[in-house]
Design a protein around this motif. Structure first.
Motif, PDB file in Angstrom:
ATOM      1  N   ALA A  25      59.649 -65.074   0.162  1.00 21.13           N
ATOM      2  CA  ALA A  25      59.600 -63.722  -0.398  1.00 21.13           C
ATOM      3  C   ALA A  25      58.913 -62.746   0.545  1.00 21.13           C
ATOM      4  N   GLU A  26      58.015 -63.244   1.366  1.00 21.02           N
ATOM      5  CA  GLU A  26      57.307 -62.397   2.333  1.00 21.02           C
ATOM      6  C   GLU A  26      58.031 -62.308   3.673  1.00 21.02           C
ATOM      7  N   ALA A  72      67.994 -75.793  -5.306  1.00 22.70           N
ATOM      8  CA  ALA A  72      66.583 -75.590  -5.616  1.00 22.70           C
ATOM      9  C   ALA A  72      65.820 -74.993  -4.440  1.00 22.70           C
ATOM     10  N   GLY A  73      66.401 -75.053  -3.236  1.00 19.56           N
ATOM     11  CA  GLY A  73      65.748 -74.502  -2.058  1.00 19.56           C
ATOM     12  C   GLY A  73      66.073 -73.048  -1.788  1.00 19.56           C
ATOM     13  N   GLU A  74      66.724 -72.392  -2.748  1.00 15.85           N
ATOM     14  CA  GLU A  74      67.182 -71.023  -2.538  1.00 15.85           C
ATOM     15  C   GLU A  74      66.278 -69.986  -3.191  1.00 15.85           C
ATOM     16  N   VAL A  75      66.168 -68.851  -2.548  1.00 17.04           N
ATOM     17  CA  VAL A  75      65.578 -67.642  -3.122  1.00 17.04           C
ATOM     18  C   VAL A  75      66.626 -66.546  -2.984  1.00 17.04           C
ATOM     19  N   ASP A  76      67.019 -65.963  -4.105  1.00 17.23           N
ATOM     20  CA  ASP A  76      68.078 -64.949  -4.107  1.00 17.23           C
ATOM     21  C   ASP A  76      69.328 -65.452  -3.384  1.00 17.23           C
ATOM     22  N   ARG A  77      69.676 -66.708  -3.653  1.00 14.96           N
ATOM     23  CA  ARG A  77      70.889 -67.354  -3.166  1.00 14.96           C
ATOM     24  C   ARG A  77      70.899 -67.587  -1.654  1.00 14.96           C
ATOM     25  N   VAL A  78      69.759 -67.479  -1.019  1.00 11.78           N
ATOM     26  CA  VAL A  78      69.624 -67.813   0.398  1.00 11.78           C
ATOM     27  C   VAL A  78      68.680 -69.002   0.501  1.00 11.78           C
ATOM     28  N   GLN A  79      69.107 -70.040   1.218  1.00 10.37           N
ATOM     29  CA  GLN A  79      68.281 -71.236   1.304  1.00 10.37           C
ATOM     30  C   GLN A  79      67.238 -71.101   2.408  1.00 10.37           C
ATOM     31  N   TYR A  80      65.978 -71.295   2.010  1.00  8.70           N
ATOM     32  CA  TYR A  80      64.850 -71.308   2.933  1.00  8.70           C
ATOM     33  C   TYR A  80      64.133 -72.657   2.906  1.00  8.70           C
ATOM     34  N   GLY A  81      64.132 -73.293   1.751  1.00  6.99           N
ATOM     35  CA  GLY A  81      63.481 -74.582   1.606  1.00  6.99           C
ATOM     36  C   GLY A  81      64.462 -75.709   1.859  1.00  6.99           C
ATOM     37  N   MET A  82      64.163 -76.554   2.845  1.00  5.80           N
ATOM     38  CA  MET A  82      64.989 -77.725   3.115  1.00  5.80           C
ATOM     39  C   MET A  82      64.351 -78.924   2.431  1.00  5.80           C
ATOM     40  N   PRO A  83      65.061 -79.600   1.529  1.00  4.25           N
ATOM     41  CA  PRO A  83      64.461 -80.753   0.861  1.00  4.25           C
ATOM     42  C   PRO A  83      64.081 -81.816   1.875  1.00  4.25           C
ATOM     43  N   PHE A  84      62.910 -82.398   1.699  1.00  9.64           N
ATOM     44  CA  PHE A  84      62.459 -83.440   2.626  1.00  9.64           C
ATOM     45  C   PHE A  84      62.294 -84.784   1.936  1.00  9.64           C
ATOM     46  N   ALA A  85      61.809 -84.763   0.722  1.00 10.44           N
ATOM     47  CA  ALA A  85      61.620 -86.002  -0.038  1.00 10.44           C
ATOM     48  C   ALA A  85      61.880 -85.699  -1.499  1.00 10.44           C
ATOM     49  N   ALA A  86      62.373 -86.675  -2.227  1.00 11.12           N
ATOM     50  CA  ALA A  86      62.679 -86.471  -3.643  1.00 11.12           C
ATOM     51  C   ALA A  86      62.259 -87.691  -4.447  1.00 11.12           C
ATOM     52  N   SER A  87      62.040 -87.450  -5.733  1.00  8.33           N
ATOM     53  CA  SER A  87      61.784 -88.558  -6.645  1.00  8.33           C
ATOM     54  C   SER A  87      62.185 -88.134  -8.047  1.00  8.33           C
ATOM     55  N   THR A  88      62.357 -89.099  -8.894  1.00 10.24           N
ATOM     56  CA  THR A  88      62.608 -88.844 -10.309  1.00 10.24           C
ATOM     57  C   THR A  88      61.622 -89.673 -11.113  1.00 10.24           C
ATOM     58  N   ARG A  89      61.699 -89.583 -12.413  1.00 10.03           N
ATOM     59  CA  ARG A  89      60.762 -90.275 -13.290  1.00 10.03           C
ATOM     60  C   ARG A  89      61.505 -91.170 -14.269  1.00 10.03           C
ATOM     61  N   LEU A  90      60.938 -92.328 -14.529  1.00 11.02           N
ATOM     62  CA  LEU A  90      61.435 -93.246 -15.543  1.00 11.02           C
ATOM     63  C   LEU A  90      60.273 -93.690 -16.417  1.00 11.02           C
ATOM     64  N   LEU A  91      60.592 -94.219 -17.583  1.00  9.53           N
ATOM     65  CA  LEU A  91      59.575 -94.806 -18.444  1.00  9.53           C
ATOM     66  C   LEU A  91      59.317 -96.235 -17.980  1.00  9.53           C
ATOM     67  N   PHE A  92      58.077 -96.500 -17.550  1.00  8.97           N
ATOM     68  CA  PHE A  92      57.661 -97.854 -17.164  1.00  8.97           C
ATOM     69  C   PHE A  92      57.057 -98.545 -18.392  1.00  8.97           C
ATOM     70  N   TYR A  94      62.562 -68.712   8.415  1.00 12.23           N
ATOM     71  CA  TYR A  94      63.956 -68.678   8.839  1.00 12.23           C
ATOM     72  C   TYR A  94      64.839 -69.189   7.699  1.00 12.23           C
ATOM     73  N   PRO A  95      65.962 -68.550   7.437  1.00 16.87           N
ATOM     74  CA  PRO A  95      66.939 -69.168   6.536  1.00 16.87           C
ATOM     75  C   PRO A  95      67.460 -70.464   7.157  1.00 16.87           C
ATOM     76  N   THR A  96      67.798 -71.405   6.315  1.00 14.01           N
ATOM     77  CA  THR A  96      68.314 -72.672   6.810  1.00 14.01           C
ATOM     78  C   THR A  96      69.561 -72.481   7.666  1.00 14.01           C
ATOM     79  N   SER A  97      70.375 -71.480   7.334  1.00 10.38           N
ATOM     80  CA  SER A  97      71.616 -71.242   8.071  1.00 10.38           C
ATOM     81  C   SER A  97      71.368 -70.867   9.524  1.00 10.38           C
ATOM     82  N   GLU A  98      70.161 -70.398   9.859  1.00 10.26           N
ATOM     83  CA  GLU A  98      69.843 -70.042  11.238  1.00 10.26           C
ATOM     84  C   GLU A  98      69.243 -71.215  12.015  1.00 10.26           C
ATOM     85  N   LEU A  99      69.084 -72.341  11.352  1.00 14.49           N
ATOM     86  CA  LEU A  99      68.422 -73.494  11.978  1.00 14.49           C
ATOM     87  C   LEU A  99      69.325 -74.700  12.152  1.00 14.49           C
TER      88      LEU A  99
END
Length: 422
Positions: free
Chosen positions: A107-108, A133-153, A112-117
């Protein structure tokens, strides 16, 4: 999971034949450049710190790109987001940061937008849900690096002793928890709503109850929806008040303390992510995993979490950053990191490879949940303030004299104020 990605994989393959991003060639020809990366530590101690992963990756990258050096500074999750924000405020931004949030910097106009990298095939190879999820105003700035989900153990030995099957409904949770309590289990259902990560536990239960942080079309917050109020009223009345959540007030119980209790065999059930699996195995705890039950047993979205890579404009090393990031997101490097920390890969091709590899059998349920997950509204600059309010207040909703509707109304008002200030 693979079925959904056939179209994307075809697109990646086609694009890779012809598409490249201008300015992302091999080397810059302008002498050595040193990139600085600040990264979060996914390790639990000095023996498995993320610094080892990055050191090995950087050494391999330098062999291919001798004119680009990369200095990696790995910091604790407790400090890294704040530290990077302070660096940026001092006009001392690193070239790259791998942390938990990117939207404020985007926002500030600091990123770099991902498209320039990245070349188009690399961009297209990110899992679609994470790309969005990496987009702000439909422009991607955040590149996902790691992900996880949750389950009931659930603790299989405690369940077997009590004659229980894994619950499929909320009532099944109550029935199982009551039997576990009667067997003397310290935490029949551990409910960590303390300040460490209660925004995650909150979202899991909201989704299970048919609600969530946002409205149905993800255009605005809907924290005090009827579904969310009903969910936290149920938690208070059916789990907490009858003493089925253990000896500690859920508002005072942090996630790590709950995980530690599970690895000691003191917890019957709790919501967990892939790293708990490794910790429980090392502790010799036999456990099972199922999706978090819903009121009627029907499937509901799970919560997904992504951590982000971002590139700052300040030092002007766009081409060199692009070269390094292309290397970071090669399949083998993505899989090596996932292997080291029981983290889900963020690219289509690496996810497909993991799902097809028998050594990752135990991660397959998490991979399948990622396909149907909802993520935090990280593209909103207001999210940081909203998350802070959830952490500070949500535990009050389930205390004996708590008022779930009033607590959620209070968080919703702060969310509205934060959104108005965006």
């Amino acid at each position: 999971m693979q079925r959904r990605y056939y179209g994307t994989l075809a697109a990646v393959a086609a694009l890779s034949l012809a598409a490249t991003l201008s300015g992302c060639g091999a080397g810059t020809g302008s002498g050595e450049v040193t990139l600085k990366l600040v990264a979060a530590d996914y390790g639990s101690n000095a023996s498995n710190t993320s610094q080892k992963y990055w050191d090995e990756l950087v050494a391999a990258f330098r062999k291919k790109h001798p004119d680009i050096a990369v200095e990696v500074d790995v910091r604790s999750w407790k400090d890294v987001d704040r530290d990077v924000a302070e660096m940026v405020a001092k006009d001392e931004a690193p070239d790259l940061a791998q942390i938990g949030a990117y939207a404020d910097f985007a926002a500030e106009d600091k990123l770099y937008p991902t498209s320039e990298l990245l070349p188009i095939p690399t961009q297209a190879n990110f899992l679609q849900r994470l790309n969005q999820a990496g987009e702000v105003d439909r422009v991607q700035y955040g590149m996902p690096f790691a992900a996880s989900t949750r389950l009931l153990f659930f603790n299989e030995e405690l369940f077997e002793k009590a004659g229980l099957e894994p619950p499929k409904t909320w009532q099944g949770i109550v029935t199982a928890a009551a039997k576990l309590k009667a067997q003397g289990v310290k935490y029949p259902f551990a409910l960590p709503l303390g300040t460490e990560e209660s925004q995650a536990e909150t979202m899991m239960w909201m989704l299970s109850g048919g609600g969530g942080y946002q409205d149905a079309v993800n255009t605005g917050y809907d924290i005090n929806s009827a579904a969310n109020i009903q969910t936290f009223t149920w938690l208070k009345d059916k789990l907490v008040t009858p003493g089925l959540t253990g000896p500690i007030d859920p508002g005072q119980l942090d996630r790590q303390a709950a995980f530690d209790a599970f690895t000691k065999g003191e917890v019957g059930m709790l919501n967990g992510h892939p790293t708990l699996m490794e910790a429980a195995e090392k502790a010799g705890v036999k456990f099972g995993m199922v999706p978090l039950p819903s009121p009627d047993g029907e499937a509901t979205p799970s919560m997904g979490v992504a951590d982000w890579m971002m590139a700052f404009k300040q030092n002007g090393h766009r081409e060199e950053i692009g070269e390094f990031l292309k290397f970071v997101y090669e399949d083998q490097n993505v899989l090596d990191f996932s292997d080291a920390y029981d983290i889900l890969p963020v690219t289509v091709t690496a996810s497909t490879a993991m799902e097809g590899d028998s050594k990752h059998k135990k991660l397959r349920p998490f991979l399948r949940e990622l396909d149907n997950s909802e993520l935090y509204p990280v593209g909103k600059t207001s999210w940081a303030r909203v998350s802070k309010s959830v952490k500070a207040n949500i535990g009050k909703a389930v205390t004996p004299d708590g008022d779930p509707e009033a607590v959620l109304n209070g968080i919703a008002k702060e969310a509205a104020d934060a959104e108005a200030a965006e």
